[in-house]
Design an enzyme around this catalytic site. Structure first.
Site, PDB file in Angstrom:
ATOM      1  CE1 TYR A  49      -3.037  -3.046   0.375  1.00  8.94           C
ATOM      2  CE2 TYR A  49      -3.248  -2.591   2.717  1.00  8.94           C
ATOM      3  CZ  TYR A  49      -3.555  -3.365   1.600  1.00  8.94           C
ATOM      4  OH  TYR A  49      -4.394  -4.440   1.751  1.00  8.94           O
ATOM      5  CG  HIS A 131      -0.835  -8.926   0.416  1.00 12.00           C
ATOM      6  ND1 HIS A 131      -0.384  -7.624   0.259  1.00 12.00           N
ATOM      7  CD2 HIS A 131      -2.168  -8.890   0.150  1.00 12.00           C
ATOM      8  CE1 HIS A 131      -1.397  -6.852  -0.066  1.00 12.00           C
ATOM      9  NE2 HIS A 131      -2.485  -7.598  -0.145  1.00 12.00           N
TER      10      HIS A 131
END
Length: 309
Positions: A49, A131
């Site tokens: 992010y 992830h």
């Protein structure tokens, strides 16, 4: 095995990494402070992010709070490697000073966590998620990554480990592995996509993320300019979202409220994680979760074939 996130509502921090549009540090802090004031105590971030920007902002905020009063999670699988600036990152509105390198090995997972802790300014996180293994190569990623994150928990480095993904196949494999404490189900258990029903009975604890499916469910009247799965919404999906919105309106419920409540009807879903780019978005979603949704709404959506039985 480890523990689940704290509370029904967690703050997802992708927007704090300048997803879609840039925000400054002051606004990011205001988002986090508003969440805290409303009683939110679970914060989820990732190196992905904003190439570490989200982690830095979340960490700077949490440094001002008692460590025993919050739960924080981050993710592993992508290492951030410095590179000469080449404009803006294609996914987040940040300078492309780093490139993402997939690494699901034991060493790579531990290095990723250590680097995240540095950015966060914390001695530990509570939960680590593997992830997006499906975006690399699912089989090899799970073969290396699942034992690597499980080893972190078994060594007491983190309290719980999980897998976070938009892929039903990846999530199902994680649920069936017997190695994980929690799944972060991104966009696969929503009013528009219930593919997670195939594996939810085999999951331990579930965190539902992406409940607005990238935005198409975030407004009372779905727009043709909305995003679905990080891309322009297809006409057939838009049509179904509008049908669902119309049924919600018959019951006096706006579409985003229904989207927030829907995953929490499943007992295994302990928490929903919702992002926000402004304090008002946090307040709106918090208020929506305090409202009551009539049970007949879900029955009507099922009877009309708009959600799965």
């Amino acid at each position: 095995m480890g523990s689940a996130p704290r509370g029904r509502f967690g703050l997802g921090a992708a927007s704090l990494g300048n997803l879609y549009a840039p925000i400054d540090d002051e606004q990011a802090h205001a988002v986090l402070e508003t969440a805290w004031e409303l009683g939110i105590r679970y914060f989820d971030t990732a190196p992905h992010y904003g190439l570490g920007l989200s982690e830095r902002r979340v960490g700077a905020f949490l440094a001002t709070k008692p460590r025993n009063e919050f739960v924080v999670s981050t993710k592993v699988g992508r290492l951030l490697v410095p590179q000469r600036g080449t404009g803006l990152d294609p996914e987040f509105q940040v300078p492309a000073d780093y490139r993402r390198v997939w690494d699901f090995s034991s060493d790579g997972v531990r290095r990723s966590l250590d680097e995240s802790l540095t950015r966060l300014g914390l001695d530990s996180v509570d939960i680590v998620y593997l992830h997006d293994p499906d975006e690399y190569d699912l089989g090899p990623a799970l073969a290396e990554g699942l034992p690597a994150v499980a080893a972190l928990r078994d060594a007491g480095v983190v309290s719980a480990v999980g897998l976070g993904s938009k892929s039903a196949a990846a999530l199902a494999a994680g649920a069936r592995s017997g190695m994980l404490d929690v799944l972060m189900v991104a966009g696969r258990y929503t009013l528009l996509d219930q593919s997670a029903l195939e594996f939810l009975p085999e999951a331990a604890d579930v965190v539902a993320a992406g409940v607005f499916n990238s935005g198409v469910l975030a407004t009372g009247e779905p727009s043709a300019s909305a995003r679905y799965e990080y891309a322009p919404v297809p006409p057939e999906v838009l049509g179904r979202a509008r049908e669902i919105a119309a049924v919600c309106a018959e019951f006096g419920v706006d579409l985003p409220t229904a989207a927030l409540h829907y995953p929490l009807r499943e007992p295994v879903v302990r928490t929903i994680v919702v992002g926000a780019a402004s304090p008002d978005e946090v307040r709106q979603n918090h208020a929506r979760l305090q409202s009551t949704v009539p049970g007949d709404l879900w029955a009507t959506l099922r009877d009309k074939g708009l959600i799965r039985r």
